[in-house]
Structures are given as structure tokens and as C-alpha cells.
Scaffold this motif. Structure first.
Motif, PDB file in Angstrom:
ATOM      1  N   ASN A 114       0.812  -1.223   0.000  1.00 50.21           N
ATOM      2  CA  ASN A 114       0.000   0.000   0.000  1.00 50.21           C
ATOM      3  C   ASN A 114       0.842   1.269   0.000  1.00 50.21           C
ATOM      4  N   LEU A 115       2.121   1.142   0.391  1.00 51.87           N
ATOM      5  CA  LEU A 115       2.969   2.330   0.493  1.00 51.87           C
ATOM      6  C   LEU A 115       3.237   2.979  -0.865  1.00 51.87           C
ATOM      7  N   VAL A 116       3.040   2.217  -1.932  1.00 51.68           N
ATOM      8  CA  VAL A 116       3.303   2.770  -3.254  1.00 51.68           C
ATOM      9  C   VAL A 116       2.384   3.952  -3.546  1.00 51.68           C
ATOM     10  N   TYR A 117       1.217   3.988  -2.929  1.00 54.60           N
ATOM     11  CA  TYR A 117       0.261   5.074  -3.212  1.00 54.60           C
ATOM     12  C   TYR A 117       0.695   6.393  -2.580  1.00 54.60           C
ATOM     13  N   PRO A 118       0.997   6.454  -1.273  1.00 55.13           N
ATOM     14  CA  PRO A 118       1.502   7.735  -0.740  1.00 55.13           C
ATOM     15  C   PRO A 118       2.823   8.160  -1.365  1.00 55.13           C
ATOM     16  N   ILE A 119       3.661   7.175  -1.751  1.00 56.72           N
ATOM     17  CA  ILE A 119       4.929   7.538  -2.414  1.00 56.72           C
ATOM     18  C   ILE A 119       4.634   8.206  -3.757  1.00 56.72           C
ATOM     19  N   THR A 120       3.666   7.649  -4.494  1.00 57.72           N
ATOM     20  CA  THR A 120       3.273   8.260  -5.773  1.00 57.72           C
ATOM     21  C   THR A 120       2.678   9.650  -5.548  1.00 57.72           C
ATOM     22  N   MET A 121       1.854   9.788  -4.522  1.00 53.96           N
ATOM     23  CA  MET A 121       1.227  11.087  -4.228  1.00 53.96           C
ATOM     24  C   MET A 121       2.265  12.127  -3.839  1.00 53.96           C
ATOM     25  N   SER A 122       3.358  11.680  -3.215  1.00 53.90           N
ATOM     26  CA  SER A 122       4.381  12.635  -2.762  1.00 53.90           C
ATOM     27  C   SER A 122       5.071  13.343  -3.931  1.00 53.90           C
ATOM     28  N   PHE A 123       5.002  12.765  -5.129  1.00 50.60           N
ATOM     29  CA  PHE A 123       5.602  13.414  -6.300  1.00 50.60           C
ATOM     30  C   PHE A 123       4.804  14.648  -6.732  1.00 50.60           C
ATOM     31  N   PHE A 124       3.572  14.767  -6.238  1.00 50.68           N
ATOM     32  CA  PHE A 124       2.713  15.890  -6.623  1.00 50.68           C
ATOM     33  C   PHE A 124       2.725  17.007  -5.576  1.00 50.68           C
ATOM     34  N   GLY A 125       3.428  16.805  -4.455  1.00 52.87           N
ATOM     35  CA  GLY A 125       3.488  17.831  -3.422  1.00 52.87           C
ATOM     36  C   GLY A 125       3.952  17.237  -2.104  1.00 52.87           C
ATOM     37  N   THR A 126       3.784  17.993  -1.040  1.00 51.95           N
ATOM     38  CA  THR A 126       4.238  17.565   0.286  1.00 51.95           C
ATOM     39  C   THR A 126       3.127  16.817   1.020  1.00 51.95           C
ATOM     40  N   MET A 127       3.452  15.602   1.461  1.00 54.00           N
ATOM     41  CA  MET A 127       2.478  14.803   2.208  1.00 54.00           C
ATOM     42  C   MET A 127       2.525  15.168   3.691  1.00 54.00           C
ATOM     43  N   ASN A 128       1.399  14.981   4.368  1.00 56.34           N
ATOM     44  CA  ASN A 128       1.341  15.153   5.820  1.00 56.34           C
ATOM     45  C   ASN A 128       1.847  13.850   6.446  1.00 56.34           C
ATOM     46  N   ILE A 129       3.132  13.818   6.820  1.00 53.04           N
ATOM     47  CA  ILE A 129       3.761  12.576   7.281  1.00 53.04           C
ATOM     48  C   ILE A 129       3.152  12.053   8.587  1.00 53.04           C
ATOM     49  N   PRO A 130       2.939  12.900   9.614  1.00 54.52           N
ATOM     50  CA  PRO A 130       2.306  12.369  10.850  1.00 54.52           C
ATOM     51  C   PRO A 130       0.939  11.737  10.579  1.00 54.52           C
ATOM     52  N   MET A 131       0.153  12.393   9.716  1.00 48.46           N
ATOM     53  CA  MET A 131      -1.165  11.839   9.374  1.00 48.46           C
ATOM     54  C   MET A 131      -1.015  10.493   8.661  1.00 48.46           C
ATOM     55  N   LEU A 132      -0.026  10.425   7.776  1.00 45.83           N
ATOM     56  CA  LEU A 132       0.212   9.179   7.043  1.00 45.83           C
ATOM     57  C   LEU A 132       0.629   8.055   7.993  1.00 45.83           C
ATOM     58  N   LEU A 133       1.536   8.357   8.916  1.00 44.60           N
ATOM     59  CA  LEU A 133       2.016   7.324   9.845  1.00 44.60           C
ATOM     60  C   LEU A 133       0.888   6.818  10.750  1.00 44.60           C
ATOM     61  N   LEU A 134       0.044   7.738  11.218  1.00 50.83           N
ATOM     62  CA  LEU A 134      -1.079   7.315  12.056  1.00 50.83           C
ATOM     63  C   LEU A 134      -2.089   6.491  11.257  1.00 50.83           C
ATOM     64  N   SER A 135      -2.264   6.838   9.993  1.00 49.24           N
ATOM     65  CA  SER A 135      -3.166   6.049   9.144  1.00 49.24           C
ATOM     66  C   SER A 135      -2.626   4.635   8.959  1.00 49.24           C
ATOM     67  N   LEU A 136      -1.306   4.518   8.753  1.00 48.74           N
ATOM     68  CA  LEU A 136      -0.698   3.190   8.599  1.00 48.74           C
ATOM     69  C   LEU A 136      -0.789   2.405   9.912  1.00 48.74           C
ATOM     70  N   LEU A 137      -0.619   3.112  11.046  1.00 41.38           N
ATOM     71  CA  LEU A 137      -0.783   2.451  12.345  1.00 41.38           C
ATOM     72  C   LEU A 137      -2.217   1.944  12.507  1.00 41.38           C
ATOM     73  N   ALA A 138      -3.175   2.742  12.047  1.00 44.54           N
ATOM     74  CA  ALA A 138      -4.583   2.331  12.119  1.00 44.54           C
ATOM     75  C   ALA A 138      -4.820   1.063  11.309  1.00 44.54           C
ATOM     76  N   VAL A 139      -4.244   1.019  10.114  1.00 42.45           N
ATOM     77  CA  VAL A 139      -4.410  -0.174   9.271  1.00 42.45           C
ATOM     78  C   VAL A 139      -3.780  -1.393   9.948  1.00 42.45           C
ATOM     79  N   PHE A 140      -2.596  -1.197  10.558  1.00 37.47           N
ATOM     80  CA  PHE A 140      -1.926  -2.331  11.204  1.00 37.47           C
ATOM     81  C   PHE A 140      -2.728  -2.849  12.395  1.00 37.47           C
TER      82      PHE A 140
END
Length: 237
Positions: A114-140
Motif C-alpha cells: 500500500n505504500l506505493v500510493y503515498p509515495i506516488t502522491m508525494s511526487f505531486f506535493g508535500t504529504m502530511n507525514i504524521p497523518m500518514l504514519l497514524l493512518s498506517l498504524l490504524a491499518v496495522f
């Protein structure tokens, strides 16, 4: 501890020798890629929010996880290897925890896919990293609880498909439990806290809420204990 890791290692090897594993991962990747294209590439590429696709991808866990856990214990019963395993020096707790750790290893593989999607999105601008990490923690956390439920279902039958159906029904029931609370405040008060899908809302919003994390850990522990009790009962039958 060493015997538990040996069981975990063996189960991981069996996972990657089993065609069902590759089928389940392929279905997960294909469907999540399609949803990523629809939700981000083909709709709003200017919005860099991983949560746009998160809801769709975690919903697929309802189908994928029963397929990945159905074999864990039921296959031992079907092949009769449970007697050999249960009469060995390994304890039932070590067997169940070892198999559960292997399923968590596979869950990490799904999250890595699933990480390929935020990595792809990061090419279009700056991602909110804390939000991303908490989302991945939620999935786990959600996936870990679902894996424990799938493992428990696998201990109930020697037939893999029966185990998969039981796991799906249990997961679906806990997933939609909050839908029964729409017209009743009392039902909402008593049932909504047990919904495994709504419990991740705070984490996905970027809020680290202790009771939600405790809920998933408790749910995982509860079904691991139930799995141990079921296998232990078969041991002494």
C-alpha cells in the motif's frame, strides 16, 4: 520463545509456498490500484490525502484476511499433523502465537504494498507525514485484530473454506455493528464502541486516542486466548 519463532518461520515459508497467498495479495493490489486510480489519478490529483483511498483498501481486508488465515490451524486438523504438533514439547500458546506472528508478517507485506500510493502522491506535493504514519498504524492495528479473529475461526473447523466463511461472518458483524445504531441512541451507546471499522476514525484523523489502540489490542488478545482454548480442548479430547 525459540520454538515460537521456529513455528512463525515455518508458517511464513508455508505462506509463500501457498498459491492462495499470491492470489489474495494480487487481488488486494489490483483492486487497491484501481481504487487509487479512481480516487486520486482520475479524480482529484491536486488533493494529497492518503485517506482518499484508505477506506476502500481497508474494506478489502474483510475478504483478504479470511483467505489468508483460513489455513493456519484448520490445515493441521485436516492433515492430522495436529496430533504430532500437540504431542511435541511445544505448548499450545507457542503454536498459536507463532502462527499469529506469521500472519502479522503477511499483514506487513500488505501494508508495504500500500505504500506505493503515498509515495506516488508525494511526487505531486508535500504529504502530511504524521497523518500518514497514524493512518498506517490504524491499518496495522485493525488488520492485527482481524488476523486474530481469522486465526480463531481457523481453529473451529478442519475445512479451510468453512473457516474462511466463519471469519468473514465474524468480521462483517463487527464491521457493520454500528449500522444497527442509526435509529437508537441506546443501541448506539452500547454497540458502537465494538465497531472495528469506526474505531480507526480518530487515528485516521490524526488523533492518537489511547482507548482505540487498547480496543484493538484487547480484541486481538481476546481471540488469541479463545484460539488457545479451542486448540487446548481438542488436545485433551
Amino acid at each position: 520463545m525459540r520454538r515460537m519463532w521456529a513455528i512463525c518461520s515455518k508458517e511464513l515459508q508455508l505462506y509463500f509456498l501457498n498459491p492462495t497467498t499470491y492470489f489474495a495479495i494480487a487481488v488486494y493490489v489490483l483492486l487497491s490500484s484501481y481504487m487509487f486510480y479512481v480516487s486520486f489519478v482520475g479524480y482529484q490529483p491536486s488533493i494529497l490525502d492518503y485517506r482518499l483511498i484508505l477506506g476502500n483498501t481497508i474494506f478489502m481486508l474483510l475478504i483478504i484476511i479470511p483467505l489468508l488465515t483460513m489455513r493456519l490451524i484448520s490445515e493441521e486438523f485436516r492433515q492430522g499433523t495436529d496430533e504430532l504438533l500437540l504431542t511435541s514439547p511445544v505448548t499450545v500458546t507457542e503454536i498459536v502465537i507463532g502462527k499469529y506472528l506469521a500472519s502479522l508478517g503477511l499483514l506487513l507485506v500488505l501494508i508495504a504494498c500500500n505504500l506505493v500510493y503515498p509515495i506516488t502522491m508525494s511526487f505531486f506535493g508535500t504529504m502530511n507525514i504524521p497523518m500518514l504514519l497514524l493512518s498506517l498504524l490504524a491499518v496495522f492495528l485493525l488488520g492485527a485484530a482481524m488476523m486474530a479473529i481469522g486465526l480463531f475461526a481457523s481453529s473451529l473447523s478442519q475445512h479451510q473454506m468453512v473457516s474462511a466463511v466463519i471469519a468473514f461472518v465474524l468480521l462483517l458483524g463487527l464491521w457493520i455493528i454500528d449500522s444497527f445504531t442509526m435509529n437508537s441512541d441506546i443501541a448506539q451507546k452500547w454497540l458502537e464502541p465494538f465497531s472495528i471499522s469506526s474505531r480507526i476514525d480518530n487515528l485516521v484523523k490524526g488523533v492518537l486516542h489511547g482507548p482505540d489502540i487498547l480496543f484493538y489490542l484487547t480484541l486481538s488478545l481476546l481471540f488469541l486466548v479463545l484460539s488457545i482454548q479451542v486448540v487446548e480442548r481438542k488436545r485433551w479430547r
